[in-house]
Design a protein around this motif. Sequence first.
Motif, PDB file in Angstrom:
ATOM      1  N   ALA B   2     -14.902   9.919  -0.681  1.00 32.99           N
ATOM      2  CA  ALA B   2     -14.288   8.758  -1.258  1.00 32.99           C
ATOM      3  C   ALA B   2     -15.009   8.001  -2.203  1.00 32.99           C
ATOM      4  O   ALA B   2     -16.261   7.934  -1.806  1.00 32.99           O
ATOM      5  CB  ALA B   2     -13.393   7.797  -0.323  1.00 32.99           C
ATOM      6  N   GLY B   3     -14.702   7.382  -3.181  1.00 31.24           N
ATOM      7  CA  GLY B   3     -15.729   6.680  -3.835  1.00 31.24           C
ATOM      8  C   GLY B   3     -15.689   5.052  -3.321  1.00 31.24           C
ATOM      9  O   GLY B   3     -15.376   4.926  -2.186  1.00 31.24           O
ATOM     10  N   THR B   4     -16.084   4.174  -4.065  1.00 32.26           N
ATOM     11  CA  THR B   4     -16.236   2.940  -3.718  1.00 32.26           C
ATOM     12  C   THR B   4     -14.859   2.147  -2.753  1.00 32.26           C
ATOM     13  O   THR B   4     -14.006   2.543  -3.600  1.00 32.26           O
ATOM     14  CB  THR B   4     -16.691   2.042  -4.668  1.00 32.26           C
ATOM     15  OG1 THR B   4     -17.555   2.284  -5.599  1.00 32.26           O
ATOM     16  CG2 THR B   4     -17.351   0.508  -4.089  1.00 32.26           C
ATOM     17  N   MET B   5     -14.992   1.654  -1.870  1.00 34.15           N
ATOM     18  CA  MET B   5     -13.740   1.154  -1.373  1.00 34.15           C
ATOM     19  C   MET B   5     -13.236  -0.050  -2.224  1.00 34.15           C
ATOM     20  O   MET B   5     -14.212  -0.921  -2.761  1.00 34.15           O
ATOM     21  CB  MET B   5     -13.951   0.528  -0.089  1.00 34.15           C
ATOM     22  CG  MET B   5     -14.229   1.569   0.871  1.00 34.15           C
ATOM     23  SD  MET B   5     -12.749   2.814   1.144  1.00 34.15           S
ATOM     24  CE  MET B   5     -11.700   1.997   2.169  1.00 34.15           C
ATOM     25  N   ARG B   6     -12.112  -0.125  -2.549  1.00 37.70           N
ATOM     26  CA  ARG B   6     -11.279  -1.396  -3.277  1.00 37.70           C
ATOM     27  C   ARG B   6     -10.259  -1.863  -2.408  1.00 37.70           C
ATOM     28  O   ARG B   6      -9.662  -1.331  -1.513  1.00 37.70           O
ATOM     29  CB  ARG B   6     -10.511  -0.859  -4.509  1.00 37.70           C
ATOM     30  CG  ARG B   6     -11.576  -0.283  -5.771  1.00 37.70           C
ATOM     31  CD  ARG B   6     -10.722  -0.175  -6.720  1.00 37.70           C
ATOM     32  NE  ARG B   6      -9.609   1.094  -6.759  1.00 37.70           N
ATOM     33  CZ  ARG B   6      -8.694   1.556  -7.551  1.00 37.70           C
ATOM     34  NH1 ARG B   6      -8.480   0.890  -8.487  1.00 37.70           N
ATOM     35  NH2 ARG B   6      -8.063   2.779  -7.207  1.00 37.70           N
ATOM     36  N   THR B   7     -10.438  -3.360  -2.563  1.00 39.70           N
ATOM     37  CA  THR B   7      -9.260  -4.233  -1.848  1.00 39.70           C
ATOM     38  C   THR B   7      -8.090  -4.438  -2.957  1.00 39.70           C
ATOM     39  O   THR B   7      -8.350  -5.040  -4.212  1.00 39.70           O
ATOM     40  CB  THR B   7      -9.759  -5.373  -1.367  1.00 39.70           C
ATOM     41  OG1 THR B   7     -10.739  -5.068  -0.307  1.00 39.70           O
ATOM     42  CG2 THR B   7      -8.713  -6.332  -0.742  1.00 39.70           C
ATOM     43  N   ILE B   8      -6.956  -3.963  -2.539  1.00 41.97           N
ATOM     44  CA  ILE B   8      -5.892  -4.167  -3.394  1.00 41.97           C
ATOM     45  C   ILE B   8      -4.817  -5.159  -2.963  1.00 41.97           C
ATOM     46  O   ILE B   8      -4.493  -5.208  -1.648  1.00 41.97           O
ATOM     47  CB  ILE B   8      -5.083  -2.710  -3.803  1.00 41.97           C
ATOM     48  CG1 ILE B   8      -6.147  -1.686  -3.870  1.00 41.97           C
ATOM     49  CG2 ILE B   8      -3.852  -2.848  -4.768  1.00 41.97           C
ATOM     50  CD1 ILE B   8      -6.808  -1.912  -5.056  1.00 41.97           C
ATOM     51  N   LYS B   9      -4.391  -6.147  -3.886  1.00 42.54           N
ATOM     52  CA  LYS B   9      -3.377  -7.274  -3.545  1.00 42.54           C
ATOM     53  C   LYS B   9      -2.024  -6.608  -4.168  1.00 42.54           C
ATOM     54  O   LYS B   9      -2.382  -6.217  -5.390  1.00 42.54           O
ATOM     55  CB  LYS B   9      -3.786  -8.361  -4.136  1.00 42.54           C
ATOM     56  CG  LYS B   9      -2.494  -9.539  -4.086  1.00 42.54           C
ATOM     57  CD  LYS B   9      -2.939 -10.644  -4.659  1.00 42.54           C
ATOM     58  CE  LYS B   9      -1.854 -11.879  -4.729  1.00 42.54           C
ATOM     59  NZ  LYS B   9      -2.239 -12.961  -5.580  1.00 42.54           N
ATOM     60  N   MET B  10      -1.060  -6.540  -3.513  1.00 45.31           N
ATOM     61  CA  MET B  10       0.207  -5.964  -4.189  1.00 45.31           C
ATOM     62  C   MET B  10       1.405  -6.883  -3.887  1.00 45.31           C
ATOM     63  O   MET B  10       1.438  -7.543  -3.058  1.00 45.31           O
ATOM     64  CB  MET B  10       0.611  -4.489  -3.806  1.00 45.31           C
ATOM     65  CG  MET B  10       0.836  -4.239  -2.251  1.00 45.31           C
ATOM     66  SD  MET B  10       1.297  -2.658  -2.048  1.00 45.31           S
ATOM     67  CE  MET B  10       1.215  -2.345  -0.467  1.00 45.31           C
ATOM     68  N   GLU B  11       2.338  -7.140  -4.931  1.00 43.86           N
ATOM     69  CA  GLU B  11       3.588  -7.675  -4.680  1.00 43.86           C
ATOM     70  C   GLU B  11       4.815  -6.742  -4.483  1.00 43.86           C
ATOM     71  O   GLU B  11       4.932  -5.635  -5.167  1.00 43.86           O
ATOM     72  CB  GLU B  11       3.718  -8.535  -5.845  1.00 43.86           C
ATOM     73  CG  GLU B  11       2.803  -9.543  -5.896  1.00 43.86           C
ATOM     74  CD  GLU B  11       3.048 -10.743  -7.277  1.00 43.86           C
ATOM     75  OE1 GLU B  11       3.934 -10.735  -7.623  1.00 43.86           O
ATOM     76  OE2 GLU B  11       1.849 -10.935  -7.673  1.00 43.86           O
ATOM     77  N   ILE B  12       5.806  -7.214  -3.598  1.00 41.77           N
ATOM     78  CA  ILE B  12       6.751  -6.253  -3.242  1.00 41.77           C
ATOM     79  C   ILE B  12       8.032  -7.033  -3.024  1.00 41.77           C
ATOM     80  O   ILE B  12       8.125  -8.099  -2.634  1.00 41.77           O
ATOM     81  CB  ILE B  12       6.435  -5.589  -1.729  1.00 41.77           C
ATOM     82  CG1 ILE B  12       5.115  -5.151  -1.801  1.00 41.77           C
ATOM     83  CG2 ILE B  12       7.315  -4.836  -1.217  1.00 41.77           C
ATOM     84  CD1 ILE B  12       4.337  -5.056  -0.472  1.00 41.77           C
TER      85      ILE B  12
END
Lengths: 248, 248
Positions: B2-12
């Motif tokens: 896996a590459g660098t970890m990313r934190t993702i914000k999502m709208e649902i």
Amino acid sequence: MAGTMRTIKMEIEYDGTGFSGWQRQSGALTTVQGAIEAALGRITQEKIGIIGAGRTDKGVHARGQVASFTTGSPMPLGRLIHSCNSLLPDTIRITAMRQAPESFHARFSATSRGYRYFLLERPSAIDSRFAGCSYGKPDVAAMNRLAAMLPGTRDFAAFSKEDSDQQSTICTVTEARWCRSGRYHVFRIKANRFLRSMVRFLVAGMIEAGMGRLEEEEFVGMLESCRRLPNLKPADAAGLFLWKVGYD
Amino acid sequence: MAGTMRTIKMEIEYDGTGFSGWQRQSGALTTVQGAIEAALGRITQEKIGIIGAGRTDKGVHARGQVASFTTGSPMPLGRLIHSCNSLLPDTIRITAMRQAPESFHARFSATSRGYRYFLLERPSAIDSRFAGCSYGKPDVAAMNRLAAMLPGTRDFAAFSKEDSDQQSTICTVTEARWCRSGRYHVFRIKANRFLRSMVRFLVAGMIEAGMGRLEEEEFVGMLESCRRLPNLKPADAAGLFLWKVGYD
């Protein structure tokens, strides 16, 4: 045993998503007409046939469908509505019933029908149950130029599914325009009568033109030649509502 | 790998009708969180846990739920949204994703939540999917007198289901009012946090008062004593939307 026969006019609202259209069909399909006839039959203990003003297709909704029937039951109409709604699924509601003259016929007495088509620019988890989608921003001015060509008495054969019941393809359109309402583009159309799937074919043609995938001249060509371009599919039924039926 | 970890914000956005609420559950129940985690897991081939800003109850909808997760997948976010939506049922749509600071936590970073409750005066075949019903015309002025008492920092224990996860029953409400929107009465409420079923208990109390079945003093009494009258049931989940989550 039955009392005097009464002719009843009723107004009906439905979420067409789960129904195979208005018209009663043989076999296991669930239709709005079939569900209402079954409920009325159970309450009155008569075999009731109802006549709808508009035969909406599979998946099409109604805010103001009108239907008529005759019954010998003396039940007060408020109680008949209430009993009927308690037997019907939540997605069909009888909103009004009143006694009409014996000659009243929901289909033949109607002088106008109004439909509305609700269009979203992108799909929505919530709104897509009751809307079609253009998957992008359409040119509404172009759509309205085409809509403005519809009023008048003309042959709409190009914008209709083949229908063996259909004797004529001439309709008189008295209103046709797109306007904005909240997150929707709304197409309003009113005519004396409509052909099978006519609003959905017209809407599909205008959306294709609005998205730049159909030349305005091609739309006009269909209208004038009475021949539909073979790749034009009717717009998604989820966006269409039978809105109002007019009587003199 | 896996590459660098990313934190993702999502709208649902979701139509909660067919779901057993937001929160993942063991067993066969279908939840919104569970469906999104399954889709993200299938796409990224990682075990993804998502954190939602609000744990909506069974049947409650969302226009603006926010959730966060971390992933090692380098997939561009536009493609991740698209893939995720194509795996999800039509009644759940991811409407946005963006990369967030590593410290971002959809629940703990949120500073406000806004909910809206849509109320009809009579049931509708179409609108009742997304609305509660008062079965009659409520006194909206009376409901607004009660709504006006809610802003401020107070103990809302009377308007909450028991919840073992809950450490405090103190909430700071910053907006609470009823207004008219088309055929709906709409209650808007905004607070730093909400207790389990709190909006539905508040709405139920105001509807009961508005319909003359509960004295305004009884509502105030519940608020002040922190004890709910035993016959007060939460308002129908179908009318409630998690509308917007605020972050600084």
